[in-house]
Design an enzyme around this catalytic site. Sequence first.
Site, PDB file in Angstrom:
ATOM      1  N   GLU A  58       1.068  -1.428   0.054  1.00  0.00           N
ATOM      2  CA  GLU A  58       0.071  -0.096  -0.495  1.00  0.00           C
ATOM      3  C   GLU A  58       0.641   1.207  -0.166  1.00  0.00           C
ATOM      4  O   GLU A  58       0.429   2.182   0.174  1.00  0.00           O
ATOM      5  CB  GLU A  58      -0.790  -0.114   1.241  1.00  0.00           C
ATOM      6  N   GLU A  89       7.747 -22.204   8.475  1.00  0.00           N
ATOM      7  CA  GLU A  89       7.791 -21.433   9.650  1.00  0.00           C
ATOM      8  C   GLU A  89       9.076 -21.802  10.439  1.00  0.00           C
ATOM      9  O   GLU A  89       9.291 -20.853  11.581  1.00  0.00           O
ATOM     10  CB  GLU A  89       6.583 -20.920   9.677  1.00  0.00           C
TER      11      GLU A  89
END
Length: 277
Positions: A58, A89
């Site tokens: 953004e 992960e």
Amino acid sequence: MLALINREDAGVASAVERQLPAIAQAVELVSQALGAGGRLFYMGAGTSGRLGILDAAECPPTFNADPNMVKGVIAGGPSAVFQSVEGAEDSPEAGARDLQAQCLARTDVVMGIAASGVTPYVIGGLEYATTLPCPTIFFTCNPSTAARIIADITIVPEVGPEVITGSTRMKAGTATKIVLNMISTAAMIKLGKTYGNLMVDLQPNNAKLKDRTVRIFMELTQLSRQQSSQRLEQANNDLKTAIVMELCQVDLKTALDLLEKHRGVVKETVRHMGRAI
């Protein structure tokens, strides 16, 4: 059920508020690094990684930031944004490798995001960053593990147990989004990407943003929509340039020269010309 979720969510903002001093330190660190040509890397797995990518994505349309200025790195790679990559992960080595692939430099900042505080991928990335050494920020909602992670700044909003036990996409995810919004927005403000509370460095690359550009110019100059559109066209549709041209009453070349002299910061430019509003 919804009332319970809402009551739990209501405490997130106050948990973040208690971390404002640490968040302010992070903003200073990030804004100084970005201002000197460095980059900010958000690093996480699962929800944490996706929120980092969202915030990074953004920044270019909102602040006309270079796409490489703020970047999100997620365990499992880009496909993990849309679908969980199980086990990704669990590798600290993967975290280090992914930062190496980005050519991490001492001028960059790495922000590790691990709601649980124990994500090996994130911890491995932070450990690699400290070897450069590279400035680091660690975000977690788990105070019991925060003290064991080495980072220059640690942000730990204590949101408490989730409504669905262990589902950190809920309160922890909300806290993460709030904090990332604060860090990127405040850093961009300090870099001169706004004028007052207006986004003067946005990219008008769709109809909505083109209309917003005109409306911002109208608000700052009190000109009509037609006049504002004409002024923007004269400035090659660059809002900051158009603002300086109008408020300082200068031509295109002079406006560009002034902005370059003042590092692209509109507020400093118009203040220098004695025309700030």
